[in-house]
Motif scaffolding. Structure first.
Motif, mmCIF file in Angstrom:
data_model
loop_
_atom_site.group_PDB
_atom_site.id
_atom_site.type_symbol
_atom_site.label_atom_id
_atom_site.label_comp_id
_atom_site.label_asym_id
_atom_site.label_seq_id
_atom_site.Cartn_x
_atom_site.Cartn_y
_atom_site.Cartn_z
ATOM 1 N N GLY A 232 0.781 -1.214 0.000
ATOM 2 C CA GLY A 232 0.000 0.000 0.000
ATOM 3 C C GLY A 232 0.816 1.267 0.000
ATOM 4 O O GLY A 232 0.347 2.295 0.463
ATOM 5 N N THR A 233 2.051 1.227 -0.499
ATOM 6 C CA THR A 233 2.872 2.435 -0.500
ATOM 7 C C THR A 233 2.870 3.139 -1.836
ATOM 8 O O THR A 233 3.722 3.975 -2.088
ATOM 9 C CB THR A 233 4.312 2.091 -0.094
ATOM 10 N N GLY A 234 1.951 2.758 -2.741
ATOM 11 C CA GLY A 234 1.779 3.526 -3.956
ATOM 12 C C GLY A 234 2.370 2.896 -5.192
ATOM 13 O O GLY A 234 2.904 1.782 -5.182
ATOM 14 N N ALA A 235 2.267 3.671 -6.312
ATOM 15 C CA ALA A 235 2.662 3.166 -7.626
ATOM 16 C C ALA A 235 4.146 2.855 -7.706
ATOM 17 O O ALA A 235 4.557 1.930 -8.396
ATOM 18 C CB ALA A 235 2.272 4.175 -8.703
ATOM 19 N N THR A 236 4.974 3.617 -6.982
ATOM 20 C CA THR A 236 6.422 3.382 -7.050
ATOM 21 C C THR A 236 6.775 2.001 -6.531
ATOM 22 O O THR A 236 7.558 1.264 -7.133
ATOM 23 C CB THR A 236 7.173 4.445 -6.247
ATOM 24 N N ASP A 237 6.190 1.605 -5.402
ATOM 25 C CA ASP A 237 6.466 0.281 -4.855
ATOM 26 C C ASP A 237 5.940 -0.815 -5.770
ATOM 27 O O ASP A 237 6.554 -1.866 -5.913
ATOM 28 C CB ASP A 237 5.849 0.137 -3.466
ATOM 29 N N ARG A 238 4.775 -0.580 -6.396
ATOM 30 C CA ARG A 238 4.247 -1.580 -7.317
ATOM 31 C C ARG A 238 5.170 -1.739 -8.512
ATOM 32 O O ARG A 238 5.413 -2.847 -8.987
ATOM 33 C CB ARG A 238 2.826 -1.192 -7.756
ATOM 34 N N ARG A 239 5.695 -0.626 -9.015
ATOM 35 C CA ARG A 239 6.622 -0.689 -10.138
ATOM 36 C C ARG A 239 7.904 -1.416 -9.739
ATOM 37 O O ARG A 239 8.400 -2.273 -10.460
ATOM 38 C CB ARG A 239 6.932 0.735 -10.613
ATOM 39 N N ASN A 240 8.449 -1.077 -8.553
ATOM 40 C CA ASN A 240 9.653 -1.760 -8.079
ATOM 41 C C ASN A 240 9.394 -3.246 -7.864
ATOM 42 O O ASN A 240 10.230 -4.093 -8.181
ATOM 43 C CB ASN A 240 10.139 -1.117 -6.780
ATOM 44 N N GLY A 241 8.223 -3.570 -7.296
ATOM 45 C CA GLY A 241 7.887 -4.962 -7.073
ATOM 46 C C GLY A 241 7.773 -5.747 -8.364
ATOM 47 O O GLY A 241 8.180 -6.911 -8.433
#
Length: 275
Positions: A232-241
């Motif tokens: 739940g930390t946003g689009a940046t974490d989803r992209r990194n993941g």
């Protein structure tokens, strides 16, 4: 088959005549789905709006079928080109009023002419190309299997994947996966990859994750948590993941190996050590 991804680059779209190009558009289409392209009108909406007066209101459409996609040219006068950017100049010409032309390329660029001496275009990442096991002297066709991950090692997306995996393959124990700007810089000087922009690299990573390696949102979120990104930390974490999950699968299953490193351009630091 998981469908196709269609990408209209930034600056190519527009809502009406005389308006400047708009933001980029990315569509995901499954089997049986259709996306139309052209200038569009209020009564003839299109999913991909191409803002040039030489482009018909409804210029054409793409349709996804089981193992490929088809292009229909609605223009009565203009032919369209479908280029294979990774095929050394290979292309198809789709004649005016041609319906359902099958497109065999795994990665394609649809090009339409304009009156300014330039072109407008959009990109299509096609369904997976499946490959059979090597032929055997015994057994029948009914016993054959297909590869779980069908990647073309000559494709640009594979070059991006090798660049993502390079730090691990060189045993540098990196803290994080290379970022998109770092990939752009790493591929600088490569015959084809050297022209990639950050947006293009991101599109290739999305294609790898969503279509070639079939990493779902839960897998990407799990990878983000594994690397300390949290939930739940946003689009940046989803992209990194997503990047982490792509690298993890590629390395665990041996999709990218040390023997693929020569696909990358020479590293600058190796020249510096030589001096």
């Amino acid at each position: 088959m998981s469908g196709i991804v269609v990408h209209l680059p930034q600056g190519s779209g527009g809502a009406a005549d005389g308006e400047p190009g708009g933001d980029s558009v990315t569509l995901r289409l499954g089997p049986g789905e259709v996306a139309r392209f052209g200038r569009g009108t209020s009564t003839t909406p299109v999913e991909l709006c191409l803002a040039d007066e030489a482009v018909s209101r409804l210029a054409g459409e793409i349709r996804v079928v089981d193992d490929h996609w088809q292009l229909t040219n609605h223009s009565s006068t203009q032919s369209y080109l479908v280029e294979n950017p990774e095929g050394a100049g290979e292309y198809l010409r789709v004649s005016p009023r041609r319906a359902g032309a099958p497109i065999p390329f795994e990665f394609a660029r649809v090009v339409l002419p304009t009156r300014r001496g330039t072109t407008v275009s959009f990109q299509v990442y096609a369904p997976d190309h499946l490959y059979l096991d090597p032929p055997r002297t015994e057994g029948s066709w009914t016993g054959r299997t297909v590869t779980a991950y069908s990647l073309d090692e000559t494709a640009t997306y594979f070059l991006v994947l090798v660049a993502l995996c390079e730090p691990w393959l060189r045993d540098r124990s990196p803290v994080a996966v290379p970022t998109t700007p770092q990939i752009v810089e790493r591929l600088r000087g490569h015959a084809t990859g050297g022209r990639l922009t950050a947006r293009a690299v991101s599109s290739h990573i999305d294609y790898l994750a969503d279509e070639k390696l079939r990493i779902g949102v839960p897998a990407a979120a799990f990878a983000a948590a594994e690397t300390g990104g949290g939930a739940g930390t946003g689009a940046t974490d989803r992209r990194n993941g997503k990047r982490d999950a792509v690298v993890g699968i590629a390395l665990r299953f041996g999709i990218v190996r040390e023997e693929h490193l020569p696909l990358l351009p020479p590293r600058a630091e190796s020249g510096a050590r030589g001096r």
